[in-house]
Design a protein around this motif. Sequence first.
Motif, mmCIF file in Angstrom:
data_model
loop_
_atom_site.group_PDB
_atom_site.id
_atom_site.type_symbol
_atom_site.label_atom_id
_atom_site.label_comp_id
_atom_site.label_asym_id
_atom_site.label_seq_id
_atom_site.Cartn_x
_atom_site.Cartn_y
_atom_site.Cartn_z
ATOM 1 N N HIS A 80 0.954 -1.530 -0.023
ATOM 2 C CA HIS A 80 0.125 -0.295 0.060
ATOM 3 C C HIS A 80 1.061 1.597 -0.189
ATOM 4 C CE1 HIS A 80 -3.085 2.778 0.582
ATOM 5 N NE2 HIS A 80 -4.073 1.625 1.081
ATOM 6 N N ARG A 81 -0.043 1.888 -0.538
ATOM 7 C CA ARG A 81 1.602 3.040 -1.513
ATOM 8 C C ARG A 81 1.129 5.139 -0.432
ATOM 9 N NH1 ARG A 81 6.475 1.773 -3.121
ATOM 10 N NH2 ARG A 81 6.024 -0.207 -4.749
ATOM 11 N N GLY A 82 -0.124 4.257 -0.260
ATOM 12 C CA GLY A 82 -0.832 5.164 0.850
ATOM 13 C C GLY A 82 -1.311 5.264 2.386
ATOM 14 N N LEU A 83 0.188 5.010 2.406
ATOM 15 C CA LEU A 83 -0.194 4.506 4.203
ATOM 16 C C LEU A 83 0.650 5.490 4.589
ATOM 17 C CD1 LEU A 83 0.441 1.359 4.002
ATOM 18 C CD2 LEU A 83 -1.665 2.353 4.829
ATOM 19 N N SER A 84 0.062 6.175 6.011
ATOM 20 C CA SER A 84 0.817 7.470 6.835
ATOM 21 C C SER A 84 2.149 7.070 6.971
ATOM 22 C CB SER A 84 0.347 7.917 8.794
ATOM 23 O OG SER A 84 -0.960 7.359 8.451
ATOM 24 N N GLU A 85 2.575 5.510 7.406
ATOM 25 C CA GLU A 85 4.222 4.996 7.572
ATOM 26 C C GLU A 85 4.418 3.756 6.474
ATOM 27 O OE1 GLU A 85 5.837 6.300 11.302
ATOM 28 O OE2 GLU A 85 6.235 3.818 11.364
ATOM 29 N N LEU A 86 5.282 3.513 5.754
ATOM 30 C CA LEU A 86 5.233 2.011 5.191
ATOM 31 C C LEU A 86 6.732 1.467 5.728
ATOM 32 C CD1 LEU A 86 4.054 -0.626 3.781
ATOM 33 C CD2 LEU A 86 4.412 0.346 1.802
ATOM 34 N N HIS A 87 6.998 0.229 6.383
ATOM 35 C CA HIS A 87 8.493 -0.679 6.745
ATOM 36 C C HIS A 87 7.868 -1.223 5.590
ATOM 37 C CE1 HIS A 87 8.710 1.968 10.181
ATOM 38 N NE2 HIS A 87 8.052 2.228 10.307
ATOM 39 N N VAL A 88 9.079 -1.727 4.863
ATOM 40 C CA VAL A 88 9.098 -2.463 4.210
ATOM 41 C C VAL A 88 10.807 -3.560 4.833
ATOM 42 C CG1 VAL A 88 9.766 -3.761 1.797
ATOM 43 C CG2 VAL A 88 8.995 -2.028 1.687
ATOM 44 N N VAL A 89 10.592 -5.241 5.593
ATOM 45 C CA VAL A 89 11.254 -5.372 5.583
ATOM 46 C C VAL A 89 11.919 -6.469 4.955
ATOM 47 C CG1 VAL A 89 10.855 -4.638 8.547
ATOM 48 C CG2 VAL A 89 9.528 -6.393 6.795
ATOM 49 N N GLU A 90 13.264 -7.333 5.433
ATOM 50 C CA GLU A 90 13.501 -8.551 5.328
ATOM 51 C C GLU A 90 12.884 -9.964 4.944
ATOM 52 O OE1 GLU A 90 15.772 -8.043 2.306
ATOM 53 O OE2 GLU A 90 16.012 -5.483 2.537
ATOM 54 N N THR A 91 12.276 -9.489 6.187
ATOM 55 C CA THR A 91 11.255 -11.786 6.706
ATOM 56 C C THR A 91 10.091 -11.603 7.086
ATOM 57 O OG1 THR A 91 12.707 -11.599 8.305
ATOM 58 C CG2 THR A 91 14.510 -11.927 6.973
ATOM 59 N N MET A 92 9.733 -12.506 6.778
ATOM 60 C CA MET A 92 8.360 -12.873 8.021
ATOM 61 C C MET A 92 8.175 -12.028 9.078
ATOM 62 S SD MET A 92 5.517 -13.068 5.939
ATOM 63 C CE MET A 92 4.196 -13.246 6.786
ATOM 64 N N HIS A 93 9.347 -12.861 10.052
ATOM 65 C CA HIS A 93 9.785 -12.551 11.737
ATOM 66 C C HIS A 93 10.354 -10.932 12.110
ATOM 67 C CE1 HIS A 93 10.431 -16.707 12.055
ATOM 68 N NE2 HIS A 93 10.997 -16.830 10.686
ATOM 69 N N GLN A 94 10.179 -10.541 10.956
ATOM 70 C CA GLN A 94 11.005 -9.012 11.320
ATOM 71 C C GLN A 94 9.319 -8.403 11.012
ATOM 72 O OE1 GLN A 94 13.995 -8.176 8.303
ATOM 73 N NE2 GLN A 94 15.430 -8.203 9.922
ATOM 74 N N ARG A 95 8.554 -8.670 10.399
ATOM 75 C CA ARG A 95 7.584 -7.822 10.135
ATOM 76 C C ARG A 95 6.948 -8.559 11.243
ATOM 77 N NH1 ARG A 95 2.960 -10.342 5.837
ATOM 78 N NH2 ARG A 95 2.065 -8.322 5.065
ATOM 79 N N LYS A 96 6.433 -9.808 11.823
ATOM 80 C CA LYS A 96 5.765 -9.597 13.334
ATOM 81 C C LYS A 96 6.193 -9.038 14.118
ATOM 82 C CE LYS A 96 5.912 -14.108 11.861
ATOM 83 N NZ LYS A 96 5.641 -15.803 12.901
ATOM 84 N N GLN A 97 7.222 -9.383 14.488
ATOM 85 C CA GLN A 97 7.735 -7.948 15.010
ATOM 86 C C GLN A 97 7.504 -7.063 15.458
ATOM 87 O OE1 GLN A 97 11.710 -8.902 15.870
ATOM 88 N NE2 GLN A 97 11.911 -7.959 18.146
ATOM 89 N N MET A 98 8.327 -6.335 14.388
ATOM 90 C CA MET A 98 7.861 -4.944 14.542
ATOM 91 C C MET A 98 6.095 -4.177 14.300
ATOM 92 S SD MET A 98 8.813 -2.365 11.038
ATOM 93 C CE MET A 98 11.090 -2.503 11.633
ATOM 94 N N MET A 99 5.584 -5.295 14.118
ATOM 95 C CA MET A 99 3.950 -4.896 14.422
ATOM 96 C C MET A 99 3.341 -5.246 15.602
ATOM 97 S SD MET A 99 2.426 -7.027 10.651
ATOM 98 C CE MET A 99 0.573 -7.347 11.105
#
Length: 197
Positions: A80-99
Motif C-alpha cells: 500500500h503506497r498511501g499509508l501514513s508509514e510503510l516499513h519494508v523489511v527482509e523477513t516475515m519474522h521481522q514483519r511480525k515482530q515490528m507489528m
Amino acid sequence: MNAPAPLSFCIYCGSRPGHRDAYADAARRTGTAIAARGSRLVYGGGNVGLMGIVADAALAAGAFVCGVIPRSLMEREVGHRGLSELHVVETMHQRKQMMAERADAFIALPGGIGTFEELFEVWTWRQLGYHDQPIGLLNIEGYYDGLLAFLDRSVAEGFLGENVRALLLADDDPERLVDRLARLVPSARAADDYTRI
C-alpha cells in the motif's frame, strides 16, 4: 498533564476478500471504529483483500496507519503506497515482530493460514508472558465458529488451560470488539513506546 498516547491496534486478516460481502463490510467497520476512537492501525502493509479494505477505511476516517511488509511480498500483496508509514523489511519474522512492537491490542479478522499463524503466535507469546496486550477474534458470519469449538474441545481434553482460552476474546461486532479490547489495555502502556516484545 499530558494527554494519553493513542492506542494502536494490530490487525491480522486475509490478503483475499473472501466470498461474502460481510467480510469486507466488517473490515471497513473495524478500520472506521479504530479511527473513531482516535487510535492507530498497524497491519501487514498490503493493498489487497481485507488488508487493503481495513487500511483504506481507517485512512479515510483519519487514522494513522502503519504497514509492515516483507520485500518479497511487496509486489505479490501490492504494498500500500498511501499509508501514513510503510516499513519494508527482509523477513516475515521481522514483519511480525515490528507489528507486535507497535501494538497495544491485536485483532484477527477472517483470513487464511497466515492470519491463523499470526494469531496463534501472538496468543502463545501472551501465554508465555512476553506481552500483556489483549487479543480479539472478529467472528463475522460464524467464520471462526469451528475454531472456537475446537479450542473449547482442547480445554475439555486437558490440552489448553481455561485461563489461556479466556485470553482470546471473540465477538461478531467490530465496534464492540474494539471497545472491549481498548478497555483491557494496561493503563501504563504508551502507543509510541516501540519496545514491547
